[in-house]
Design a protein around this motif. Structure first.
Motif, mmCIF file in Angstrom:
data_model
loop_
_atom_site.group_PDB
_atom_site.id
_atom_site.type_symbol
_atom_site.label_atom_id
_atom_site.label_comp_id
_atom_site.label_asym_id
_atom_site.label_seq_id
_atom_site.Cartn_x
_atom_site.Cartn_y
_atom_site.Cartn_z
ATOM 1 N N ILE A 75 4.094 -29.032 -11.685
ATOM 2 C CA ILE A 75 4.038 -28.638 -10.100
ATOM 3 C C ILE A 75 4.147 -30.176 -9.520
ATOM 4 N N ILE A 76 5.064 -30.543 -8.527
ATOM 5 C CA ILE A 76 5.318 -31.623 -7.852
ATOM 6 C C ILE A 76 4.946 -31.300 -6.570
ATOM 7 N N ALA A 77 5.182 -29.993 -6.111
ATOM 8 C CA ALA A 77 4.700 -29.539 -4.755
ATOM 9 C C ALA A 77 4.428 -28.004 -4.626
ATOM 10 N N VAL A 78 3.528 -27.556 -3.694
ATOM 11 C CA VAL A 78 3.145 -26.080 -3.668
ATOM 12 C C VAL A 78 3.598 -25.613 -2.200
ATOM 13 N N LYS A 79 4.380 -24.697 -2.233
ATOM 14 C CA LYS A 79 4.993 -24.218 -1.054
ATOM 15 C C LYS A 79 4.306 -22.722 -0.750
ATOM 16 N N LYS A 80 4.764 -22.178 0.366
ATOM 17 C CA LYS A 80 3.962 -20.883 0.583
ATOM 18 C C LYS A 80 4.029 -19.686 -0.635
ATOM 19 N N ASN A 81 5.635 -19.574 -0.909
ATOM 20 C CA ASN A 81 5.997 -18.740 -1.868
ATOM 21 C C ASN A 81 6.544 -19.174 -3.018
ATOM 22 N N TYR A 82 6.646 -20.611 -3.186
ATOM 23 C CA TYR A 82 7.105 -21.022 -4.505
ATOM 24 C C TYR A 82 6.537 -22.548 -5.017
ATOM 25 N N TYR A 83 6.990 -22.946 -5.865
ATOM 26 C CA TYR A 83 6.714 -24.309 -6.349
ATOM 27 C C TYR A 83 7.919 -25.193 -6.765
ATOM 28 N N LEU A 84 7.520 -26.293 -6.388
ATOM 29 C CA LEU A 84 8.882 -27.362 -6.716
ATOM 30 C C LEU A 84 8.209 -27.744 -7.818
ATOM 31 N N ILE A 85 9.095 -27.908 -9.195
ATOM 32 C CA ILE A 85 8.579 -28.070 -10.466
ATOM 33 C C ILE A 85 9.843 -29.183 -11.055
ATOM 34 N N CYS A 86 9.199 -30.058 -11.863
ATOM 35 C CA CYS A 86 10.062 -30.994 -12.483
ATOM 36 C C CYS A 86 9.503 -31.425 -13.951
ATOM 37 N N MET A 91 14.856 -35.537 -13.796
ATOM 38 C CA MET A 91 14.919 -35.724 -12.509
ATOM 39 C C MET A 91 15.077 -34.508 -11.903
ATOM 40 N N ALA A 92 15.645 -33.567 -12.325
ATOM 41 C CA ALA A 92 15.950 -32.248 -11.665
ATOM 42 C C ALA A 92 14.743 -31.479 -11.471
ATOM 43 N N VAL A 93 14.665 -31.336 -10.026
ATOM 44 C CA VAL A 93 13.803 -30.416 -9.133
ATOM 45 C C VAL A 93 14.198 -28.979 -9.210
ATOM 46 N N GLU A 94 13.198 -28.160 -9.608
ATOM 47 C CA GLU A 94 13.555 -26.738 -9.480
ATOM 48 C C GLU A 94 12.721 -26.120 -8.617
ATOM 49 N N LYS A 95 13.236 -24.903 -7.753
ATOM 50 C CA LYS A 95 12.301 -24.154 -6.886
ATOM 51 C C LYS A 95 11.949 -23.124 -7.639
ATOM 52 N N VAL A 96 10.617 -22.964 -7.983
ATOM 53 C CA VAL A 96 10.478 -21.839 -8.855
ATOM 54 C C VAL A 96 9.396 -20.705 -8.222
ATOM 55 N N PRO A 97 9.821 -19.402 -7.902
ATOM 56 C CA PRO A 97 9.200 -18.409 -7.172
ATOM 57 C C PRO A 97 7.872 -18.209 -8.076
#
Length: 121
Positions: A75-86, A91-97
């Protein structure tokens, strides 16, 4: 004589889900190069634990992509309803619910030594 069977992680998910639901940990050997140099295919072993209420930056969740593929990335960032993961080697960042998260790495075995992924209090 030593016989070893190789099984895809996807095939073990019913058993893994059962163990995690019971509060137990599960170990597996990761495949691929996306988490190099930390995790090496065929060498290192990851210990998965049940997901706590909320994960945090730098945690290593096991999640399932919409196509069914299982992935262990950071996890590279925590958002309200999802995580940004890499992946560490990606190099590819994924938005993961959040509902796609199945487990979290509590530690791993590298060169015969256990390395905890938990915060040391």
């Amino acid at each position: 004589m030593h016989n070893e069977a190789s099984v895809q992680l996807e095939q073990l998910m019913p058993l893994i889900r059962e163990r995690l639901a019971a509060g137990q940990s599960v170990r597996f050997s990761p495949r691929g190069t996306s988490m190099l140099p930390m995790l090496r295919q065929g060498v290192d072993t990851v210990e998965l634990s049940p997901v706590p209420q909320r994960l945090k930056k730098y945690d290593l969740p096991l999640y399932q992509r919409p196509d069914g593929q299982l992935v262990l990335h950071r996890i590279i960032a925590v958002k309200k309803n999802y995580y940004l993961i890499c992946g560490d080697n990606s190099m590819a960042v994924e938005k993961v619910p959040m509902e796609s998260i199945l487990a979290v790495a509590s530690g791993f075995f590298k060169d015969g030594k256990y390395v905890s992924c938990q915060d040391e209090e």
